[in-house]
Design an enzyme around this catalytic site. Structure first.
Site, mmCIF file in Angstrom:
data_model
loop_
_atom_site.group_PDB
_atom_site.id
_atom_site.type_symbol
_atom_site.label_atom_id
_atom_site.label_comp_id
_atom_site.label_asym_id
_atom_site.label_seq_id
_atom_site.Cartn_x
_atom_site.Cartn_y
_atom_site.Cartn_z
ATOM 1 N N VAL A 117 1.059 -1.194 -0.135
ATOM 2 C CA VAL A 117 -0.263 0.137 0.060
ATOM 3 C C VAL A 117 0.357 1.058 0.122
ATOM 4 O O VAL A 117 1.420 2.341 -1.061
ATOM 5 C CB VAL A 117 -0.949 -0.030 0.965
ATOM 6 N N CYS A 118 1.144 1.796 1.563
ATOM 7 C CA CYS A 118 1.917 3.360 1.411
ATOM 8 C C CYS A 118 3.199 3.048 1.340
ATOM 9 O O CYS A 118 3.462 4.136 -0.064
ATOM 10 C CB CYS A 118 2.540 3.111 2.515
#
Length: 229
Positions: A117-118
């Site tokens: 994700v990040c």
């Protein structure tokens, strides 16, 4: 045209960003042992400190969800500002973009949670919109499953991200053991964070070179008593 990925990492061409090394994010990590993850993250931070690498620390939803950054990481950089965000993608926050630009290095070494994700969204956007070269520290990052981490790494590699490990970065920065100004700092990190390699260094120092033991206090050794047989 030269390929910038053929250039090795140096203290002069690198900057580093830590993304969301926070407890609630770490709770979800299943791709790597979480204590190993913390060890590797702190080791990478200490390496950056030794080589004076411009470093950014960014967090997401600290009070509402994620909790505070590893204290061991923060203690490496006392008084450094923490760039808080609401977005999962660090690139979306202007403070982060400004910090990267101010550091003035195109090679951005990234460690963060979660890989899928990040880390991924930041890496793709930083390359597309900021023309940065991204070096993803796979063993100082973690995903919610091994598959999630591995597939995220594969996706990023296909897009042009360079995969590295924390110790690879450390030794690439050092490059030559004749560089005595950073030698002791590198060895201190190795002895504390590099497992068997560090134990080997301790052994060589004490048994071969007869250096004192790496302890904060002295311990009296009682001589062996032979068996009565």
């Amino acid at each position: 045209m030269s390929n910038p990925k053929l250039e090795v990492l140096t203290p002069q061409n690198s900057q580093l960003i830590f993304i969301d090394h926070q407890p609630q994010m770490a709770f979800g990590v299943q791709s790597i042992d979480r204590q190993v993850l913390k060890n590797n993250t702190v080791a990478l931070a200490k390496a950056a400190k030794v080589f004076n690498i411009p470093t950014t620390i960014t967090t997401v939803e600290t009070e509402a969800f994620s909790g505070h950054t590893y204290p061991e990481l923060l203690d490496v950089f006392p008084e450094k500002e923490i760039l808080e965000r609401s977005s999962m993608n660090s690139w979306d926050d202007q403070k982060v973009r400004d910090a990267l630009k101010a550091n003035g290095k195109k090679k951005v070494i990234v460690a963060g949670l979660w890989t899928e994700v990040c880390n991924t969204t930041f890496a793709l956007c930083a390359m597309l919109e900021g023309d940065y070269e991204i070096y993803m520290v796979s063993d100082a990052s973690g995903g919610t499953s091994k598959e999630a981490h591995d597939q995220a790494m594969a996706r990023m590699i296909q897009a042009g991200v360079v995969p590295v490990t924390w110790q690879q970065v450390l030794l690439e920065w050092q490059r030559d053991w004749a560089r005595k100004e950073t030698y002791d700092g590198v060895m201190a990190i190795v002895k504390e964070h590099s497992g068997a390699y560090g134990m080997g260094v301790d052994y060589a120092y004490t048994m071969v070179h007869k250096a004192p033991e790496r302890t904060s206090t002295q311990h009296k050794v009682l001589a062996a008593v032979p068996a009565n047989k």
